[in-house]
Design an enzyme around this catalytic site. Structure first.
Site, PDB file in Angstrom:
ATOM      1  N   GLY A 129       0.808  -1.214   0.000  1.00  0.00           N
ATOM      2  CA  GLY A 129       0.000   0.000   0.000  1.00  0.00           C
ATOM      3  C   GLY A 129       0.838   1.260   0.000  1.00  0.00           C
TER       4      GLY A 129
ATOM      5  CG  HIS B 157       5.040   4.918  -4.935  1.00  0.00           C
ATOM      6  ND1 HIS B 157       5.545   4.200  -5.992  1.00  0.00           N
ATOM      7  CD2 HIS B 157       5.552   4.340  -3.817  1.00  0.00           C
ATOM      8  CE1 HIS B 157       6.336   3.253  -5.553  1.00  0.00           C
ATOM      9  NE2 HIS B 157       6.354   3.297  -4.228  1.00  0.00           N
TER      10      HIS B 157
ATOM     11  CG  HIS C  10       2.982   0.706  -5.409  1.00  0.00           C
ATOM     12  ND1 HIS C  10       3.162   1.748  -4.534  1.00  0.00           N
ATOM     13  CD2 HIS C  10       3.589  -0.359  -4.844  1.00  0.00           C
ATOM     14  CE1 HIS C  10       3.847   1.326  -3.481  1.00  0.00           C
ATOM     15  NE2 HIS C  10       4.120   0.054  -3.644  1.00  0.00           N
TER      16      HIS C  10
ATOM     17  N   GLY D 269       8.571  -5.340  -8.813  1.00  0.00           N
ATOM     18  CA  GLY D 269       9.436  -4.255  -9.268  1.00  0.00           C
ATOM     19  C   GLY D 269      10.916  -4.580  -9.109  1.00  0.00           C
TER      20      GLY D 269
ATOM     21  CB  SER E 202       5.559   3.319   0.672  1.00  0.00           C
ATOM     22  OG  SER E 202       4.972   2.661  -0.423  1.00  0.00           O
TER      23      SER E 202
END
Ligand code: AMP
Length: 274
Positions: free
Chosen positions: A25, A28, A31, A144, A183
């Site tokens: 979560g 950004h 993501h 990623g 994050s």
């Protein structure tokens, strides 16, 4: 978009292919790039699923877990805007039995780099990712390259445990000044935020060096600043993650740096020299 909090809610059949993007979560653009890659892979008729779960068992510092941003409503709004079909947002109690006693252990790739200073971190990552794979049974999952070691370990887990999922990798998304999106960036002070782009600059400049020592020395000189503390800097073989001396194989220059108690990571692939 269907929002599921109870793992049992994932048993309903979905349109295939099902492409999963696991996240913690605080979404950004990095993501969102993975989510768009997932949609490409799923096609308009397939299912794109995102999990948003701050996995407690992969945190080695209680303060880091407590401070991890959790803007769930914003995250769900972003998922809706991206056309996500399914969002999974469980509470920790829904994922872990109080007496859980089975963990996935990776015994090679997880030893160096982040594994050396974050004991148990990758075992927590492997355990939650395998649980997510079992719950969703995705055809494809997207990860990623920013978390290069994590990606290598998940590929290894999938290979070694015959998990029937295809792993797609997505390049690192960066802020305009080069800082890898994370994050954790929102926890930097303005001074730290202004200093942090040196990580990417240092790694990408040093990657042009001629020898292992030259590359590491150039990178170290350019990373260190009065505002940060180096956790590690290493040049590793891109496949084995062991310290690289042979630059004729693809390598990765990887670092982790503390700004205060915020730990940032970044890496730079170094192509094989001919
Ligand atoms: P996290 O929420 O940090 O666990 O990340 C979820 C997924 O997003 C992981 O596969 C990360 O590697 C990926 N990710 C995080 N930041 C970036 C970025 N800046 N660029 C590309 N992928 C990223």
């Amino acid at each position: 978009m269907r929002v599921v909090t109870d793992p049992a809610g994932l048993r309903q059949p979905v349109a295939r292919p099902l492409v999963l993007v696991p996240t913690m979560g605080a979404l950004h653009e990095g993501h969102l790039a993975l989510i768009r890659r997932a949609r490409e892979a799923a096609g308009p008729e397939g299912t794109v699923a995102v999990s948003i779960f701050v996995n407690p068992i992969q945190f080695d510092r209680a303060g880091d877990l407590a401070a991890y941003p959790q803007p769930l409503d914003d995250d769900l709004a972003k998922c809706r805007a991206e056309g996500i079909d399914l969002a999974f947002t469980p509470e920790p109690d829904a994922m872990y039995f109080p007496d859980r006693s089975v963990t996935v252990l990776e015994n090679s790739l997880s030893k160096p780099l982040c594994g050396a200073t974050r004991p148990g971190h990758f075992d927590g990552v492997c355990t939650v990712v395998l649980k997510l794979f079992n719950l969703f049974q995705p055809d494809i999952a997207v990860f990623g390259e920013k978390d290069y070691q994590q990606l290598a370990i998940i590929r290894r887990m999938v290979r070694d445990l015959d998990v029937p999922v295809e792993i797609l990798a997505h390049p690192t998304l960066r802020e305009p000044d080069g800082l890898a999106m994370s994050s954790r960036n929102v926890r930097l002070t303005p001074e730290q935020r202004a200093d942090a782009p040196r990580l990417h600059r240092a790694l990408s400049d040093a990657a042009a060096g001629d020898t292992r020592d030259d590359i590491l020395e150039r990178a170290r000189d350019a990373i260190e600043s009065p505002l940060n503390r180096l956790d590690y800097l290493e040049l590793v073989d891109a496949e084995t993650l062991q310290p690289a001396t042979d630059l004729k194989r693809p390598t990765v220059l990887a670092t982790a740096v503390f700004y205060g108690d915020v730990r940032l990571i970044d890496n730079q692939p170094v192509p094989a020299v001919s």
